[in-house]
Write a protein that holds these residues in place. Structure first.
Motif, PDB file in Angstrom:
ATOM      1  N   LEU B 743       0.816  -1.216   0.000  1.00  0.00           N
ATOM      2  CA  LEU B 743       0.000   0.000   0.000  1.00  0.00           C
ATOM      3  C   LEU B 743       0.850   1.266   0.000  1.00  0.00           C
ATOM      4  CD1 LEU B 743      -2.831  -1.065   2.473  1.00  0.00           C
ATOM      5  CD2 LEU B 743      -2.803  -1.161  -0.023  1.00  0.00           C
ATOM      6  N   GLN B 746      -0.785   4.055  -1.663  1.00  0.00           N
ATOM      7  CA  GLN B 746      -2.140   4.404  -1.233  1.00  0.00           C
ATOM      8  C   GLN B 746      -2.102   5.620  -0.302  1.00  0.00           C
ATOM      9  OE1 GLN B 746      -5.128   3.608  -2.055  1.00  0.00           O
ATOM     10  NE2 GLN B 746      -6.300   4.422  -0.341  1.00  0.00           N
ATOM     11  N   TYR B 747      -1.001   5.748   0.425  1.00  0.00           N
ATOM     12  CA  TYR B 747      -0.934   6.801   1.434  1.00  0.00           C
ATOM     13  C   TYR B 747       0.160   7.813   1.127  1.00  0.00           C
ATOM     14  CZ  TYR B 747      -3.743   3.465   3.999  1.00  0.00           C
ATOM     15  OH  TYR B 747      -4.734   2.602   4.356  1.00  0.00           O
ATOM     16  N   PRO B 807      -4.899   9.200   2.705  1.00  0.00           N
ATOM     17  CA  PRO B 807      -5.008   8.720   1.320  1.00  0.00           C
ATOM     18  C   PRO B 807      -4.266   9.671   0.373  1.00  0.00           C
ATOM     19  CG  PRO B 807      -7.129   8.579   2.420  1.00  0.00           C
ATOM     20  CD  PRO B 807      -6.218   9.314   3.349  1.00  0.00           C
TER      21      PRO B 807
ATOM     22  N   ASP C 101      -8.523  -0.806   0.352  1.00  0.00           N
ATOM     23  CA  ASP C 101      -8.877   0.300  -0.541  1.00  0.00           C
ATOM     24  C   ASP C 101      -7.585   0.786  -1.196  1.00  0.00           C
ATOM     25  OD1 ASP C 101      -9.616   2.633  -1.760  1.00  0.00           O
ATOM     26  OD2 ASP C 101     -10.704   3.458  -0.042  1.00  0.00           O
ATOM     27  N   VAL C 102      -7.477   0.606  -2.497  1.00  0.00           N
ATOM     28  CA  VAL C 102      -6.261   1.026  -3.201  1.00  0.00           C
ATOM     29  C   VAL C 102      -6.571   2.145  -4.203  1.00  0.00           C
ATOM     30  CG1 VAL C 102      -5.049  -1.162  -2.892  1.00  0.00           C
ATOM     31  CG2 VAL C 102      -6.542  -0.864  -4.881  1.00  0.00           C
ATOM     32  N   ASP C 104      -6.371   5.243  -4.057  1.00  0.00           N
ATOM     33  CA  ASP C 104      -5.399   6.332  -4.140  1.00  0.00           C
ATOM     34  C   ASP C 104      -4.030   5.873  -4.610  1.00  0.00           C
ATOM     35  OD1 ASP C 104      -7.367   6.781  -1.693  1.00  0.00           O
ATOM     36  OD2 ASP C 104      -6.878   8.723  -2.586  1.00  0.00           O
ATOM     37  N   ALA C 105      -3.873   4.561  -4.716  1.00  0.00           N
ATOM     38  CA  ALA C 105      -2.572   4.022  -5.103  1.00  0.00           C
ATOM     39  C   ALA C 105      -2.459   3.833  -6.607  1.00  0.00           C
ATOM     40  CB  ALA C 105      -2.340   2.686  -4.401  1.00  0.00           C
TER      41      ALA C 105
END
Lengths: 107, 984, 183
Positions: B743, B746-747, B807, C101-102, C104-105
């Protein structure tokens, strides 16, 4: 440039989608093993001219590791198979023996 | 001299006249011309000088095999050297320049080399430049550099664009001659997906020049018909101007397409490199005529017989008014007959064979051409162009029996199938005695993934030199003139003495002569590969397309063994040189390689960040203000962070979620310390080693829930560590129930660091970040400034510090809020260099600085992070080896220079004595070194033998220019040893 | 304040095909046993079904793609992503599963036009002539990983990692440039 068929997603991928991972079916030796066992696990590789079992990852694809049986001299591929096996499955062994009658066998 | 004939020319359009220049001289040609046909048509017989002897050279061939006629093409940024005129299409405004001469083509100073040829035998540079040693650097190298290289190098950035494309087919046909077209028709009709590549703009190959009947039609009409049929097939793609450059493993074919060569600047890509995966490659690559080796066979006007015919038929160019044909086979008679048809004179055909016979020979005689049987050429007369030939008995030593005036010599030494593609991937050859040529051994083809053949030769490339044989192979009826047997002739005359052999050229471009190959043989070169490199035979840009067979025949003769015993050199792709631009494709400029950007990248860029590459990321190294040096900026950022509050874009940090019933067990195997017993909501610093025991990554692990953990990795390590995890899960512990997800992207993550960090977060509002609610090494989730966020209380600087993950789509919003709201607290962004200095002030290690792939955690005094309770973890067994537990291993210490200066990076500490190689013994090295604005002095970390036991000792670090830096061994933690600052 | 933005905020380029970054898109990675009954049930509730190997199924603005033998990717509106993530996690709570939840990736691109295939032919070692509708093909585009499918007639969709969205835009723009049509 090789093409190998990923047994997980079924894509016949060219080498640029794949990442190589060296010899397959190595047995891990951890704490408690002898120096000889550990050395063979870490460093001793067969590096044959001929039939070879090796690890590949479908890195630019489904991300799964798989194993391939391949001739290092002619680049003939005898088959690809699941990484979740301790040794080559019977159908792969049969395919190799059919193509390489003189092959000394796995191990 | 060569000239354009008033009529004829299959390929030219006389209504479209094109202007071009040759070394500044304005010339004209027609649409459909190659540069070579246009130059010849304009009377330019001499087009360049040779590489070594600077001998005048003209056009020899009409295709890809041309060794001589290379020119510089274009101007300024579009200039490109060594363009083969025989394969370059003429276009309006083309600017060409001849090469390898100074000051001019006609008068060349370097031509003195030709007079000194006895000084430049095979391998002369190996023999000449040996002694005295100093002379290499001061005399020889400067001279060699001045004269080396073929053509000039363009200096400017290439303004054209290039691209690549992938294609897939069942059958790839390489070559659009009649054999290739017949093969394509067959495959197309069988429903295969077919791609046909033809390197020239035109289809039909030799048959359309040489004539004959195919399937009841003229060759030309049959080709037209075949093309129409192929074009109508959905499953067939025809690509002319596209060379099959190489055949590689598993049927991978590189195609090289000329797209916009003749229209520079029109927006189209100049070249396109096709990356084709073909089930079967049919090599229909034709054959190449061989020159004959006689003295002066390189004088402008001596050409291949087939080329003379091509220029005449395709481009209506006469290569000379009086052409002497010299041959060892019947095919060259076609040239003589074609010349007669065009009204040109053929004073004689010199045939090395004793009793030539057959319809072509009869026809020549019938039409009155003098055929001199059993004769050869003693030498060609002329300097910058042919003026005549001296004739001798082929069997003799060159006594001149006759002299004939002529301005062109059309030679034919027989034909060699183009076996390059067949051979690239392991196809074997066999020697064909009757035609004195190597042809594909179809019982030993190159093989592919299934072990079956990946190539099949057809037509002339398969050794079928007659049209009837070619079409017979394809199952199509055809008729052409019968031909009598050829006779191999490797040297003309057979007993040519030294004086003739010194001027009988094998490799035109590299100036390798018969005498050079014979000398190499006398000097002990038996392997054809060694002889090639010693004499440079076949090493030029034409890769010996004309010279190789003749050269190895001479070598075999000198060694007294048959030609197949000598063998050929290796055929390597590409078939002819391809542009670097095509190889590069789209990968240039902004998209040379992927640049990874965090959500705040543009913000940093707009603030003038100085970038540091970290993997494919760019991270701000520092944010220099106007007038500020990078060093000043770093110092300001550190001081501000330690005084007020600093903001770091930490988005690049790896973030991998590991979840499942066996996740704890798995992490205990991965990390050297225990992770399964970490309490939910807490953070723990962890180390990862490889199976060899060497430290490979570190980071803070967070327990998110009962069965899930978040593993932070180094910025460069996220993908590698994720792949490492998956490797163990998929290939070793596949029965463990663990899932991972990377991830990282993602962040967005921001480190808010410094005494006023808490004040700033409280001002943003929404989450309780007090000491009580969020103690050191814990995390909370909530909404900060309206953004869903996770806040980790961790510190890499020794200050009160929070890392906030949101996010990525909110990353910029968070960053901007922190900057604007932080202004009141003196908040400033800081870069990676400030991060590095601050961690070094605290004595924290950095993967890649303190580690180099040979360092174990124990070397870094990290024994506390190695679990003694765990039975196993990756690297544990390796650490039990005697070398790993050796007390002599260098260990981490802090280093302070005696004078406060900054130690140079990477320097070694010397010890008494010397090692077996006479080098000073060493006892340690610097791993990190910085100026600390906090301590106002240089600080460093290093690995030193028995280091921690030697605290207080001063050791020497020799630097550059004899300087010796003295440093005292100290504790690596230079700042706030008790950790009071981070724990407030 | 605090509006989320996608990697390229909807950047576009027009060549012989149209290239456009699609802005924010909800994407959820589901790792679990794809035979799971709970999985089948929860996706059925969304009008979807568990796709077969390499397939992508679509319904009501959502899509579900097979990514590997133990991974699916669900596409939905960005605003729905966190809710759907929670819903899926809840549905699979009793099983060994990882739902993340991806959104934003990743970045999502569309290439459209009659010659859209040609744009990707230049970048991916994929036989587009035989790539069927409804297949999710994971591969590489030049030097980065990509997942590609036919999202409409004369339209291909491409997902890549967010950090390389700029690189992907550059690749697509250059490959779609006028004059680069393959005859």
């Amino acid at each position: 440039m090789l093409t190998l068929t990923c047994p997980y997603c079924g894509v016949t991928a060219e080498e640029t989608e794949l990442a190589p991972g060296g010899e397959a079916h190595l047995k891990r030796f951890g704490p408690g093993s002898s120096d000889e066992e550990f050395e063979s696990y870490m460093f001793a590789r067969k590096n044959p001219k001929g039939v070879h079992f090796e690890r590949w990852r479908h890195a630019n694809g489904c991300g799964k590791w798989f194993l391939a049986a391949r001739c290092t001299a002619t680049l003939e591929v005898f088959g690809t198979y699941s990484a979740q096996t301790k040794e080559p499955p019977a159908d792969i062994i049969a395919a190799i023996k059919a193509k390489r009658p003189g092959w000394e066998g796995y191990k | 001299m060569s000239t354009r004939l008033p009529k004829g020319g299959r390929l030219i359009d006389r209504s479209k006249s094109l202007s071009f220049t040759f070394s500044g001289q304005p010339l004209r040609g027609f649409a459909g011309d190659t540069l070579a046909s246009a130059l010849l048509g304009a009377g330019q017989t001499m087009v360049g000088r040779s590489f070594k002897y600077h001998r005048p050279r003209g056009i020899v061939a009409s295709g890809a095999e041309e060794p001589n006629a290379l020119v510089g093409l274009g101007r300024n940024a579009r200039f490109e050297p060594d363009q083969r005129t025989t394969t370059t299409e003429l276009f309006e405004g083309a600017e060409t320049t001849s090469q390898n001469h100074w000051p001019s083509l006609k008068f060349d100073v370097g031509a003195i080399n030709d007079k000194l040829y006895r000084l430049f035998p095979a391998g002369f540079y190996y023999k000449t430049f040996m002694f005295p040693r100093f002379a290499w650097k001061h005399v020889f190298e400067p001279i060699v550099r001045q004269s080396a290289g073929l053509g000039a190098v363009p200096k400017e950035r290439d303004p054209d664009r290039y691209e690549q494309a992938y294609a897939y087919c069942d059958v790839l046909v390489a070559g659009g001659g009649v054999a290739g077209l017949a093969a394509a028709l067959k495959a197309g009709r069988a429903g295969k997906r077919v791609i046909v590549l033809e390197q020239t703009p035109h289809w039909g190959g030799r048959a359309v020049v040489d004539g004959g009947q195919i399937d009841g039609l003229d060759a030309e009409a049959w080709v037209k018909d075949a093309l129409q049929k192929l074009e109508s097939m959905e499953n067939v793609t025809l690509r002319n101007r596209t060379m099959a450059a190489g055949l590689h493993d598993h049927g991978y074919v590189i195609g090289y397409q000329s797209v916009g060569d003749t229209t520079p600047g029109d927006g189209r890509p100049r070249h396109r490199l096709w990356r084709i995966r073909a089930g079967l490659t049919i090599t229909a690559t034709g054959a190449i005529e061989r020159p004959l080796s006689f003295a002066g066979n390189d004088i402008p006007g001596v050409m291949l017989a087939s080329a003379v015919r091509d220029y005449l038929v395709n481009w209506a160019v006469s290569c000379g008014d009086r052409t002497v044909v010299v041959t060892n086979n019947d095919d060259a008679y076609r040239t003589a007959l074609a010349l007669l048809d065009a009204g040109l004179a053929v004073p004689a055909i010199i045939d090395a064979r004793d009793m030539p016979a057959g319809p072509l020979v009869d026809e020549a005689r019938r039409r009155g051409i003098k055929v001199m049987e059993g004769h050869g050429i003693t030498r060609v007369l002329g300097k910058t162009n042919v003026t005549g030939v001296e004739i001798c008995r082929q069997a003799g030593e060159g006594s001149v029996v006759k002299q004939i005036d002529c301005d062109c010599v059309a030679m034919s030494g027989g034909w060699s199938p183009v076996v390059h593609l067949w051979s690239h991937c392991g196809g074997k050859l066999t020697w064909d005695e009757a035609h004195a040529m190597f042809r594909p051994d179809t019982t030993r083809p190159p093989t592919g993934a299934d072990g079956g053949p990946i190539a099949q030769p057809v037509g002339a490339a398969n050794g079928h030199l007659r049209l009837s044989e070619i079409m017979d192979e394809a199952g199509i009826g055809a008729a052409s003139d019968e031909e009598g047997p050829m006779a191999p002739v490797w040297l003309m005359p057979a007993g040519a003495p030294d004086a003739l052999r010194f001027k009988a050229f094998l490799d035109y471009q590299n100036d390798v002569k018969v005498s050079d190959v014979q000398l190499a043989a006398r000097e002990g070169y038996e392997s054809v590969e060694h002889t090639k490199r010693y004499t440079t035979l076949g090493m030029a840009t034409d890769q010996g397309k004309l010279s190789n067979i003749n050269g190895l025949a001479i070598l075999s003769d000198a060694l007294g063994r048959p030609i197949p015993a000598t063998g050929t050199t290796t055929f390597r792709p590409p078939y002819t040189p391809i542009s670097f631009g095509a190889v590069t494709g789209e990968a240039r400029g902004e998209i040379f390689q992927p640049l990874r950007r965090t959500p705040m990248h543009e913000w940093h860029e707009a603030r003038g960040a100085h970038w540091e590459p970290v993997g494919l990321w760019r991270r701000p190294y520092c944010y220099p203000r106007s007038g500020e040096s990078h060093r000043d900026a770093v110092n300001r950022e550190i001081t501000n962070t330690r005084t007020n509050v600093g903001l770091l874009d930490a988005s690049t940090l790896g973030k991998i979620v590991v979840k499942g019933p066996d996740a704890g067990k798995f992490l205990d195997m991965l990390y050297t310390n225990m992770m399964s017993n970490l309490a939910v909501g807490k953070c723990r610093y962890g180390l990862m080693c490889n199976e060899n025991g060497f430290l490979m990554d570190d980071g803070v692990v967070v327990r998110l829930s009962e069965d899930s953990w978040l593993c932070h990795t180094t910025s460069g390590g996220a993908d590698r560590i994720h792949a490492w995890m998956e490797d163990w899960l998929q290939c070793e512990w596949w029965d463990w129930k663990v899932y991972t997800a990377n991830l990282t992207e993602q962040y967005a993550q921001v480190a808010v660091v410094g005494p006023k960090a808490r004040d700033l977060l409280e001002k943003l509002g929404g989450m309780d970040v007090s000491k009580e609610a969020l103690p050191f090494m814990q995390y909370v989730e909530g909404t900060l400034a309206g953004i869903p966020a996770r806040i980790f209380r961790i510190s890499f600087s020794g200050e009160l510090s929070y890392e906030i993950a949101v996010p990525a789509s909110y990353g910029l919003a968070l960053w901007e809020a922190l900057n604007s709201e932080g202004a009141a607290f003196g908040a400033m962004p800081y870069g990676t260099e400030a991060l590095h200095v601050m961690r070094a002030e605290k004595g924290f290690i950095m993967i890649g600085d303190e580690t180099d792939g040979t360092v174990i955690p124990q070397d870094l005094n990290l024994n506390w992070a190695i679990s003694k309770k765990k039975e196993d973890f990756l690297g544990k067994r390796a650490m039990e080896r005697s070398h790993m537990t050796d007390p002599e291993r260098w260990k981490l210490v802090g280093l302070e220079t005696v004078d406060g200066s900054v130690l140079p990076d990477g320097v070694y500490a010397v010890a008494e004595g010397h090692n077996a190689n006479g080098q000073r013994n060493v006892q340690g090295r610097v791993t990190s070194t910085y100026y600390s604005p906090t301590l106002k002095r240089g600080i460093a970390m290093g690995l030193v033998k028995h280091g921690p036991e030697r605290t207080g000792e001063v050791i020497d670090f020799p630097g550059d220019n004899g300087a010796v830096h003295q440093a005292r061994i100290v504790d690596p933690c230079f700042y706030d040893k008790d950790g009071e600052k981070q724990n407030v | 304040m605090s509006e989320p933005v996608s990697a390229l905020n909807g950047a576009k380029a027009q060549g012989f095909a149209q290239v456009a970054e699609q802005g924010l898109k909800g994407m959820i990675a589901i790792r679990c046993d794809l035979e799971s009954k709970s999985l089948a049930k929860v996706v059925k509730g969304m009008g979807l079904s568990v796709p077969a190997q390499r397939r992508i199924v679509t319904a009501e603005g959502r899509a579900l793609a097979w990514m590997s033998p133990d991974e699916l990717l669900l596409l939905c509106d960005y605003a729905d992503a966190s809710g759907v993530t929670a819903q899926l996690a809840e549905a699979l709570a009793k099983e060994h599963a990882l739902v993340t939840d991806v959104s934003d990736a990743r970045a999502l691109f569309r290439v459209s036009g009659e010659k859209a295939d040609q744009v990707l032919m230049k970048l991916c070692p994929v036989d587009f002539e035989t790539l069927p509708e409804g297949e999710m093909r994971r591969t590489r585009a030049a030097q980065v990983a990509a997942a590609i499918w036919r999202s409409g007639s004369e339209e291909l969709s491409i997902i890549c990692f967010r950090s390389v969205a700029g690189y992907m835009m550059g690749l697509l723009e250059v490959s779609a440039r006028q004059g680069g049509e393959i005859a």
